[in-house]
Scaffold this motif. Structure first.
Motif, PDB file in Angstrom:
ATOM      1  N   GLN A  49       3.448  -9.029   0.405  1.00 23.86           N
ATOM      2  CA  GLN A  49       4.029  -9.589   1.622  1.00 23.86           C
ATOM      3  C   GLN A  49       3.207  -9.108   2.799  1.00 23.86           C
ATOM      4  OE1 GLN A  49       8.332  -9.896   2.084  1.00 23.86           O
ATOM      5  NE2 GLN A  49       8.129  -8.817   4.016  1.00 23.86           N
ATOM      6  N   HIS A  50       2.800 -10.031   3.656  1.00 25.70           N
ATOM      7  CA  HIS A  50       1.983  -9.672   4.806  1.00 25.70           C
ATOM      8  C   HIS A  50       2.395 -10.515   6.004  1.00 25.70           C
ATOM      9  CE1 HIS A  50      -1.438  -8.255   7.089  1.00 25.70           C
ATOM     10  NE2 HIS A  50      -1.756  -9.514   7.358  1.00 25.70           N
ATOM     11  N   GLN A  51       2.624  -9.853   7.127  1.00 25.61           N
ATOM     12  CA  GLN A  51       3.009 -10.514   8.376  1.00 25.61           C
ATOM     13  C   GLN A  51       1.754 -10.934   9.138  1.00 25.61           C
ATOM     14  OE1 GLN A  51       6.226 -10.988   9.574  1.00 25.61           O
ATOM     15  NE2 GLN A  51       5.523 -11.947  11.443  1.00 25.61           N
ATOM     16  N   VAL A  52       1.756 -12.153   9.671  1.00 30.00           N
ATOM     17  CA  VAL A  52       0.647 -12.675  10.463  1.00 30.00           C
ATOM     18  C   VAL A  52       1.211 -13.150  11.795  1.00 30.00           C
ATOM     19  CG1 VAL A  52      -1.154 -14.455  10.590  1.00 30.00           C
ATOM     20  CG2 VAL A  52      -0.541 -13.447   8.379  1.00 30.00           C
ATOM     21  N   ARG A  53       0.651 -12.674  12.892  1.00 24.11           N
ATOM     22  CA  ARG A  53       1.085 -13.116  14.224  1.00 24.11           C
ATOM     23  C   ARG A  53       0.445 -14.455  14.560  1.00 24.11           C
ATOM     24  NH1 ARG A  53       5.079 -10.828  16.013  1.00 24.11           N
ATOM     25  NH2 ARG A  53       5.232  -8.592  16.035  1.00 24.11           N
ATOM     26  N   VAL A  86       3.085 -14.197   4.523  1.00 18.34           N
ATOM     27  CA  VAL A  86       2.521 -14.683   3.260  1.00 18.34           C
ATOM     28  C   VAL A  86       3.174 -13.818   2.189  1.00 18.34           C
ATOM     29  CG1 VAL A  86       0.449 -14.973   1.873  1.00 18.34           C
ATOM     30  CG2 VAL A  86       0.345 -15.284   4.352  1.00 18.34           C
ATOM     31  N   VAL A  87       3.780 -14.456   1.216  1.00 17.34           N
ATOM     32  CA  VAL A  87       4.541 -13.749   0.188  1.00 17.34           C
ATOM     33  C   VAL A  87       4.088 -14.224  -1.191  1.00 17.34           C
ATOM     34  CG1 VAL A  87       6.856 -13.331  -0.731  1.00 17.34           C
ATOM     35  CG2 VAL A  87       6.538 -13.615   1.736  1.00 17.34           C
ATOM     36  N   ALA A  88       3.911 -13.263  -2.099  1.00 14.57           N
ATOM     37  CA  ALA A  88       3.629 -13.587  -3.498  1.00 14.57           C
ATOM     38  C   ALA A  88       4.750 -13.007  -4.341  1.00 14.57           C
ATOM     39  CB  ALA A  88       2.293 -13.006  -3.933  1.00 14.57           C
ATOM     40  N   ARG A  89       5.260 -13.808  -5.249  1.00 13.06           N
ATOM     41  CA  ARG A  89       6.331 -13.381  -6.147  1.00 13.06           C
ATOM     42  C   ARG A  89       5.922 -13.690  -7.575  1.00 13.06           C
ATOM     43  NH1 ARG A  89      11.286 -12.507  -4.536  1.00 13.06           N
ATOM     44  NH2 ARG A  89      11.877 -12.565  -2.397  1.00 13.06           N
ATOM     45  N   ALA A 120      -2.341 -19.500   8.630  1.00  9.70           N
ATOM     46  CA  ALA A 120      -1.665 -19.381   7.334  1.00  9.70           C
ATOM     47  C   ALA A 120      -2.675 -19.481   6.192  1.00  9.70           C
ATOM     48  CB  ALA A 120      -0.597 -20.470   7.198  1.00  9.70           C
ATOM     49  N   GLN A 121      -3.577 -20.437   6.256  1.00 14.70           N
ATOM     50  CA  GLN A 121      -4.552 -20.600   5.179  1.00 14.70           C
ATOM     51  C   GLN A 121      -5.524 -19.425   5.097  1.00 14.70           C
ATOM     52  OE1 GLN A 121      -4.493 -22.753   2.616  1.00 14.70           O
ATOM     53  NE2 GLN A 121      -2.536 -23.258   3.546  1.00 14.70           N
TER      54      GLN A 121
END
Length: 168
Positions: free
Chosen positions: A108-112, A121-124, A154-155
């Motif tokens: 999980q990573h936060q992007v401003r 961005v989340v990976a499960r 995002a990309q």
């Protein structure tokens, strides 16, 4: 899938082949059970719903009302599905839910993308490990995923995340 109560009080909740009910809670018209791979929800008379752990975005417990709120991973622009389940005496189930949802989270990573806004961005991953990683974006309120600047951020974040996680 079906639901009924056995003589022992353990719910006779149909689960997928190879899965075993590890914890459960029940009240009047509701039974909720968990396996290693999924959460099962049932209201008597209705079908049993299988919700894989990697599809559970969040689960919150309100001790005062004995309510478990489970929200599913959603799609931007669509109403997020939430389940509100009143379940007294559900400690074992709550422990399982917490452990399984946490175990499904890989990244999980936060992007401003604005002064006070961003996206994650989340990976499960399915707890079984048999399924590939599933990648998601979660947008803060007010963030438009169709905005070219947001799409580009995002990309870029997704590309970097995949390199970091999958390139290990």
């Amino acid at each position: 899938m079906r639901f009924s109560l056995s003589g022992s009080g353990r719910p006779d909740l149909d689960v997928a082949p190879g899965e075993r009910l590890l914890a459960w809670a029940q009240a009047d018209e509701t039974v909720v059970g968990g396996t290693r791979d999924a959460l099962y929800l049932s209201v008597r008379g209705g079908p049993v719903r299988r919700l894989p752990w990697e599809q559970v975005e969040a689960a919150d417990w309100d001790a005062e009302t004995e309510t478990l709120r489970v929200s599913e991973v959603g799609t931007w622009g669509e109403q997020r599905v939430e389940h509100h389940l009143v379940l007294p005496e559900s400690r074992r189930l709550l422990e399982l839910v917490r452990e399984r949802v946490t175990a499904s989270m890989v990244y999980q990573h936060q992007v401003r993308v604005g002064p006070r806004q961003g996206l994650r961005v989340v990976a499960r991953r399915a707890p079984s490990g048999r399924e590939p990683l599933r990648w998601f974006f979660e947008y803060d309120e007010g963030v438009d995923p169709d905005d070219p600047t947001v799409r580009e951020a995002a990309q870029e974040a997704l590309t970097a995340a995949r390199q970091q996680v999958e390139g290990r």
